[in-house]
Design an enzyme around this catalytic site. Structure first.
Site, short mmCIF file in Angstrom:
data_model
loop_
_atom_site.label_atom_id
_atom_site.label_comp_id
_atom_site.label_asym_id
_atom_site.label_seq_id
_atom_site.Cartn_x
_atom_site.Cartn_y
_atom_site.Cartn_z
N ARG A 58 15.47 121.23 -127.42
CA ARG A 58 14.12 121.80 -127.21
C ARG A 58 14.17 123.32 -127.10
NH1 ARG A 58 14.44 117.00 -124.74
NH2 ARG A 58 15.19 117.96 -122.82
N GLU A 95 26.75 115.30 -113.30
CA GLU A 95 26.91 114.50 -112.08
C GLU A 95 28.02 113.45 -112.29
OE1 GLU A 95 23.20 113.00 -110.82
OE2 GLU A 95 23.99 112.27 -108.90
P1 AMP Z 1 20.88 121.37 -116.49
O1 AMP Z 1 22.19 121.67 -117.20
O2 AMP Z 1 21.04 120.37 -115.39
O3 AMP Z 1 20.19 122.64 -116.04
O4 AMP Z 1 19.95 120.65 -117.54
C1 AMP Z 1 19.28 121.41 -118.49
C2 AMP Z 1 19.15 120.70 -119.80
O5 AMP Z 1 18.82 119.32 -119.66
C3 AMP Z 1 18.02 121.35 -120.60
O6 AMP Z 1 18.47 121.49 -121.93
C4 AMP Z 1 16.87 120.39 -120.45
O7 AMP Z 1 16.25 120.20 -121.69
C5 AMP Z 1 17.45 119.10 -119.95
N1 AMP Z 1 16.84 118.62 -118.71
C6 AMP Z 1 17.47 118.45 -117.51
N2 AMP Z 1 16.65 117.95 -116.59
C7 AMP Z 1 15.44 117.79 -117.19
C8 AMP Z 1 14.16 117.30 -116.74
N3 AMP Z 1 13.95 116.88 -115.48
N4 AMP Z 1 13.16 117.31 -117.63
C9 AMP Z 1 13.35 117.73 -118.89
N5 AMP Z 1 14.52 118.18 -119.37
C10 AMP Z 1 15.58 118.21 -118.54
#
Ligand code: AMP
Length: 170
Positions: A58, A95
């Site tokens: 995205r 996780e």
């Molecule tokens: P993180 O590495 O945990 O910050 O996760 C970020 C990536 O996962 C991004 O590319 C987001 O598109 C996706 N992502 C993680 N959590 C969500 C959520 N609650 N809603 C939508 N996309 C998420």
């Protein structure tokens, strides 16, 4: 405009316990999508950005619209095994288990001024890995932009010291 009305909450997607922030209603609304991209472009307009780097998938949608809006090129940061030329990889912990992102080794020239973009920051692992790839290639990371920041997960704390802009935060 209240852009928050275009972000749809989907409980337990893609797995139980995750509240997924669905940005497709925003992408489907021409005025909403334009305003979101314009807000990021305005925030960084004086930063002499050379390229936008977007994180699969995205971050590609947002990042390419932003690149055209700012009149600069786009760099894809992808999941492993997708980029066809020579790549650099950065692994990061989830996780449970790990994931990785890759970039073409010639995607950035030394000291090029890069704005990194993704749709959502949750724990911050993905953005930190993307930042590491860009820095290791010699990029000058001028800023990091998200459409949605999930404050509770404190991802932005892992990016302390960076110029971060989130259009919406929850
Ligand atoms: P993180 O590495 O945990 O910050 O996760 C970020 C990536 O996962 C991004 O590319 C987001 O598109 C996706 N992502 C993680 N959590 C969500 C959520 N609650 N809603 C939508 N996309 C998420």
């Amino acid at each position: 405009m209240d852009l928050g009305k275009f972000i749809r909450d989907i409980p337990d997607f893609p797995k139980k316990g995750i509240l997924f922030k669905d940005i497709t209603p925003l992408l489907g609304d021409s005025k909403g999508f334009t305003e979101a991209v314009d807000k990021i472009a305005d925030h960084f307009k004086d930063k002499k950005i050379d390229r936008i780097a977007g994180i699969e998938s995205r971050g590609f949608i947002l990042g390419s619209a932003l690149a055209l809006r700012m009149g600069v090129g786009f760099i894809p940061i992808r999941k492993p095994g997708k980029l066809p030329y020579k790549t650099r990889r950065c692994e990061y912990k989830l996780e449970y288990g790990s994931d990785a992102v890759e970039i073409h080794e010639d995607a950035v020239r030394k000291n090029q001024r890069i704005l990194l973009v993704d749709d959502v920051i949750a724990t911050g692992g993905t953005a930190v890995a993307a930042k590491t790839l860009l820095r290791d290639l010699g990029a000058d990371l001028v800023g990091i932009a998200f459409l949605v920041e999930l404050k509770e997960l404190k991802g932005c704390e892992k990016l302390a010291g960076e110029n971060i802009y989130s259009v919406l935060s929850y």
